[in-house]
Each structure stands twice: as C-alpha cells, then as structure tokens.
Write a protein that holds these residues in place. Structure first.
Motif, mmCIF file in Angstrom:
data_model
loop_
_atom_site.group_PDB
_atom_site.id
_atom_site.type_symbol
_atom_site.label_atom_id
_atom_site.label_comp_id
_atom_site.label_asym_id
_atom_site.label_seq_id
_atom_site.Cartn_x
_atom_site.Cartn_y
_atom_site.Cartn_z
ATOM 1 N N THR A 261 -9.776 0.803 6.044
ATOM 2 C CA THR A 261 -9.466 -0.418 4.922
ATOM 3 C C THR A 261 -8.687 -1.384 5.113
ATOM 4 O O THR A 261 -8.831 -2.614 4.877
ATOM 5 N N PHE A 262 -7.406 -1.126 6.037
ATOM 6 C CA PHE A 262 -6.481 -2.027 6.541
ATOM 7 C C PHE A 262 -7.177 -3.416 7.268
ATOM 8 O O PHE A 262 -6.863 -4.490 6.990
ATOM 9 N N TYR B 279 -3.767 5.810 1.270
ATOM 10 C CA TYR B 279 -4.950 5.327 1.715
ATOM 11 C C TYR B 279 -5.983 5.485 0.681
ATOM 12 O O TYR B 279 -6.443 6.304 0.129
ATOM 13 N N THR C 184 2.947 -1.477 9.437
ATOM 14 C CA THR C 184 2.103 -0.773 8.793
ATOM 15 C C THR C 184 1.712 0.600 9.708
ATOM 16 O O THR C 184 1.604 0.671 11.006
ATOM 17 N N THR D 223 -4.368 12.626 4.318
ATOM 18 C CA THR D 223 -4.841 11.594 5.110
ATOM 19 C C THR D 223 -5.020 11.702 6.619
ATOM 20 O O THR D 223 -6.173 11.607 7.087
ATOM 21 N N TYR E 258 -0.069 4.157 4.648
ATOM 22 C CA TYR E 258 -1.472 4.663 4.180
ATOM 23 C C TYR E 258 -1.497 6.212 4.597
ATOM 24 O O TYR E 258 -2.430 6.675 4.338
ATOM 25 N N ALA F 77 -0.974 2.213 9.311
ATOM 26 C CA ALA F 77 -2.448 2.539 9.282
ATOM 27 C C ALA F 77 -3.125 2.965 10.495
ATOM 28 O O ALA F 77 -4.191 3.362 10.482
ATOM 29 N N ALA G 114 -6.841 3.901 9.462
ATOM 30 C CA ALA G 114 -7.329 3.430 8.173
ATOM 31 C C ALA G 114 -8.140 2.364 8.370
ATOM 32 O O ALA G 114 -7.647 1.074 8.368
ATOM 33 N N SER H 270 0.801 -1.213 0.096
ATOM 34 C CA SER H 270 0.090 -0.130 -0.277
ATOM 35 C C SER H 270 0.908 1.307 -0.066
ATOM 36 O O SER H 270 1.629 1.332 0.852
#
Length: 557
Positions: free
Chosen positions: A58-59, A11, A79, A39, A34, A81, A56, A8
């Motif tokens: 989505t993660f 994001y 990450t 963001t 991300y 995220a 995030a 990734s």
C-alpha cells in the motif's frame, strides 16, 4: 522544534492520509507505521509466495502521488513499511522515483531479521539510531523493517538534535511522543471513549503531529481544520494503549511513564513534559511467528425457547461427527424474551475447530455442521456456508542480546553503516504491581454505568491484553484507585477471574492499567475470541452498571 506528523497507524489505515498531511500544513518529517504482530505474519505469508515481497505494498501506491509533493516541500519520510524486506521496498521506491523523474535519496535500515529455521519469521525490535544515520546522510526517505513504533519519531529527533546514547531523558521524551502518534488518529479522537463530546462527534479525526523540542518535551497537535480533537484526555487514552507497567522498555531507553505530565497548550494542543529515562535493557525483544495449524468456524442461529438445550444438542452432534479435539463452542446470548422478530429472538452458537490436519478442520468439519440443517433443533439455520480450513499463526515473544543483532543503516549512496548497541544498559526490573483497595463507596451512591465517570483504552500484546482506565477529575481518581482493584475487575469482567492480572497506578495520568495475562491465548492470529485483539474490553468494562459516588462529576473539568 521539529514537526513530525503521522499518516498511518496500521497496514490498512486511511489511504488518503499521506496526501491530507502533506497538503494540510507545515511538516518537517512524515512517518507511517504499518507493522503489528499480525501484520508480520501476513507479510511472512506474502514472502513465502514471492520472495520479492514482504513489505507493505500500500505504501508504494501512496507514494505514487505523494513522493513528489514531499520532495517539493522538503518533508522527509520515515516508515517501517519495509516489514520483512526493507531492501526490497527501498529498491521499489527507487524504481518508482526514477519512473516519475524524481531525485529521491532513499536509505533503509536492516538487521532485525533473526535466523530461526523453525519459525515463519523472527524479528528483533530495533531502535532509532539507524534511522537517524540515514537522515544524517541526507536521505529523503528512510525505510525500516521491525523497529519499535516510537523509533519512527525518535530517529528524526536524534538527527535534528544530535542526541547521544546517554541523553536518556531526551530519548524517553521523544519515545512518549512517538508512542502517542504511532497509532494515527487514536490520539486525535479516534476510538475515544467520550467521542460524542468531540466537535465533529468523532466523524473524521485528523492525523496527529508532534512538535518535539531539544529537551525531549513535545506538543501533540494536528493540522488546522481537521476533525477530532487533541485534549489531555485524548492524549491520555493513547498513552494508556498497549502498555504494561510504568517502565516502558525500549532498545534505546526505558521510559518512565509515571513521570509523564500533560497540560493544555491552547486549542488542539497538549504539552507533554517531565519524562525521565533510564538505561535500556541488555536485550532486544524478538517477535516470532509460527504456523499453528488450520482452523474453521461455523455459526448456528438458535431462535426462541430452550436456547441452552438447543446449543447442547448441536454440541453433541458435532462432537459425534468429528471428535472433540480442537473444538470450541461459544454461545452468544443475543436473544431477547418475547421478541417480535426473528433476529431479536435469536442467539448465536459459534463453533470453532483448530487442528494440525487441514482435512479434518476443512470440509470434514464444515460439511458436518451443514448436514445438521434438517436433523437438529427446531428452526436450525446457519449464517456460514461450508468452506475449507485456513492456516493460522501463533505469535510468541523472545529476546536476544543487543550486541547479537547486526543493526545496519544503508545510506542513499549504498554505504553500509553499522549501528553500535548501547554501551550502558541495565537489567530489566519488573515493576511492582499495586493491588488497590477493594473498598465500597463511602457516602451516597447512585446506580450507573462505570463509563459515565471514567474512560478506557484496551489492546493486545501477544497473548496478553492491557486495559487502561482513567478518571476525569482528581476526585474521580481518588475513588477509582481505591475502588477498582484486581478483585473488583474480576467481578465486572468474569473472564479475567482465572487469569493472572497485574495492576499498575499512574497518578500523573489519573489512571490505572491492568495487564491480563493469557486472555488472548496464542495471540491475535490464533484467537477465536469474539474480540480477538481486546479492542473492546475497555468499553465492556465501562458498560457495567455499578454503585457510583453520587457527587462524582460526569464531565471533565
């Protein structure tokens, strides 16, 4: 070596990339970046609505089907995220793992939040040693908030090789490796100037891998059979992305980008070596987001004759209706003379309004624009409908002393381990810009697009933009470094002329890099520029028609 992949770059990146990377071949660590300046603003607004958010989301959805695979294959996950709430994401991951019956050990890094009562969010860019501490403690997943993007790679390398604070060259080499893969497929052919030369035409580039060695050198590659390509030029393009001068500042090391050397190492493999590092600065960068007010936009279509006069009429009518404060008019001359259809004959007038008053920037403005539909220039029409204003953010950068931040690694068992700041630091020294010689082409020339002989990559850093330009051959660089001066850039890109522009040379990369201060105003979230993140600035430069040396090759050797 340690094989570190990336799944990734931002994001909203390819959702399936985690699965593709886990299934595509051998990995030791898989990272996901991300976070960006914009963001952080989005996550701050999420957390205003729900204090349990700020990461995030989505993660989490990606881990639904990928966490078990990573555990089975011994691939550890790192990450950022966690965004503004790494503890919240870690707790959500633990809940997910429990529901799936997976024995995942999850750690996280915190301490980047800076208390600023007057700010929507303020976060220091932490380094990599907190990530390393989590991995050393056996974490299968390490979640962070705002660390530098490269730290996602540097942390696992520290954990593998046991580097300390004084291993500056090794840390610098891993920082370059991290910078190369942080934006995902951009290093494997994504957004590449010469995309038509890629084996698949740039259709679906695979995500990247760096093989980091104990001396800090690395090889950039990708899984076999994936799209795109890894070449010296694709790596050069990403290395030039969102940088300033040769000194690349970080919380753990200052990386000297003018020491980086790139060499082919086989098909879809590029070796990165020679990187040198110096002690980090005594301060950390802090990204600060504030609400700047409210904005709205309306777009008029101006067709046919007297385009300038039609735009002037609209301007006068809008200013009379709502006043002049905060208004911005941009006329895009997309029209063609003697066109056979309406679209080809039309220009676009973009009208923006920014104001602290939501009412004035909302329906009062957009309705005033629509009311002109039968009372303005001939052929009046709009591409937008009346709507309310939306809030926008303003990004600024600040610094805090390294020892003023409580950098903490929270291990899988809950133990909190403070991460000490570097003992040895050095004051930040501004790189000396290189002016370049504003010289004419010596010898036979031909008229052609600049992009026939150079590539470019551009991006945003707060309100500034960077524009990196590289030559495809030694002869091309000998010409480029003397020809493309700050003054010539102002001729080719007139919007840069009134701004302060710093120019740096990177001979090892056959490149020059421009930092254009203030091009993006108060940052991406506040910008009304057509290209608010300056992503297309490099391609605009490459499209300019100039006098090229007649004997300059148009292909890489």
């Amino acid at each position: 070596m340690i094989r570190i992949g990336n799944a990734s770059g931002f994001y909203g990146d390819r959702f399936t990339a985690w699965r593709e990377m886990l299934d595509g071949g051998e990995l030791d660590v898989l990272t996901g970046d991300y976070l960006a300046e914009l963001t952080m603003l989005i996550l701050a607004r999420d957390r205003l609505r729900d204090s349990d958010l700020g990461y995030a989301k989505t993660f989490l959805r990606q881990m639904e089907t990928c966490l078990g695979t990573a555990l089975d294959r011994g691939v550890r996950i790192v990450t950022n995220a966690g965004g503004l709430n790494p503890a919240g994401l870690a707790a959500a991951l633990e809940k997910l793992a429990k529901r799936l019956g997976l024995p995942a050990r999850i750690g996280y890094v915190e301490g980047d939040t800076i208390q600023r009562p007057d700010a929507l969010s303020a976060n220091a860019y932490l380094g990599a040693f907190g990530i390393a501490a989590g991995l050393d403690a056996g974490a299968d997943v390490v979640v962070t908030g705002r660390v530098t993007d490269a730290s996602l790679v540097v942390g696992p390398a520290i954990a593998r090789y046991g580097w300390g604070r004084d291993d500056l060259d090794e840390l610098a080499g891993a920082t370059v490796a991290g910078h190369l893969v942080e934006c995902g497929a951009q290093v494997t052919g994504g957004n590449f100037s010469f995309f038509t030369e890629l084996p698949d035409g740039g259709h679906r580039p695979g995500f990247p891998i760096v093989e980091v060695h104990s001396d800090g050198s690395s090889v950039v590659t990708k899984h076999p059979g994936t799209g795109g390509a890894v070449t010296v030029e694709t790596v050069t393009a990403q290395l030039l992305y969102e940088i300033g001068g040769p000194s690349y500042l970080g919380p753990d090391v200052v990386t000297r980008l003018d020491t980086v050397t790139l060499h082919p190492d086989g098909p879809d493999r590029v070796r990165v070596s020679g990187v040198r590092g110096t002690p980090p600065p005594p301060t950390l960068k802090v990204g600060v987001n504030n609400l700047g007010g409210f904005r709205n936009s309306m777009t008029f279509v101006l067709c046919g004759l007297h385009i300038e006069a039609k735009a002037a009429l609209v301007r006068g009518q809008i200013e009379e209706a709502v006043g002049t404060d905060g208004l911005e008019f941009t006329l895009a001359r997309t029209d063609h003379a003697d066109a056979a259809d309406t679209e080809a004959a039309s220009a676009l007038l973009h009208v923006h309004l920014r104001d602290g008053d939501k009412t004035r920037a909302g329906r009062a403005f957009s309705a005033a624009a629509v009311e002109l539909a039968l009372a303005s220039y001939p052929g009046c029409t709009l591409t937008t409908v009346p709507g309310d204003a939306t809030p926008y953010g303003v990004f600024t950068a600040d610094t805090v002393p390294q020892d003023a931040v409580g950098h903490v690694a929270v291990l899988p068992g809950g133990e909190r381990v403070p991460i000490a700041p570097p003992i040895r630091t050095a004051p930040t020294v501004q790189d000396e810009p290189a002016s370049g010689g504003d010289v004419a082409v010596d010898g036979p020339t031909r008229r052609g697009a600049l992009g026939e002989v150079v590539g470019a990559r551009s991006g945003d850093k707060g309100g500034d933009a960077n524009l990196g330009v590289w030559a495809r051959s030694d002869a091309g660089y000998a010409w480029l470094r003397t020809w493309l001066s700050v003054e010539r850039l102002a001729e080719l890109l007139p919007e840069t002329a009134p701004l302060s522009v710093r120019r740096y040379e990177l001979p090892n990369l056959r490149a020059v890099n421009f930092v254009i201060e203030g091009l993006l105003g108060a940052g991406v979230a506040a910008s009304t520029r057509f290209d608010p993140q300056a992503k297309a600035l490099g391609e605009l430069l490459r499209a300019r028609i100039v006098d090229l040396p007649a004997d300059l090759p148009t292909e890489a050797p």
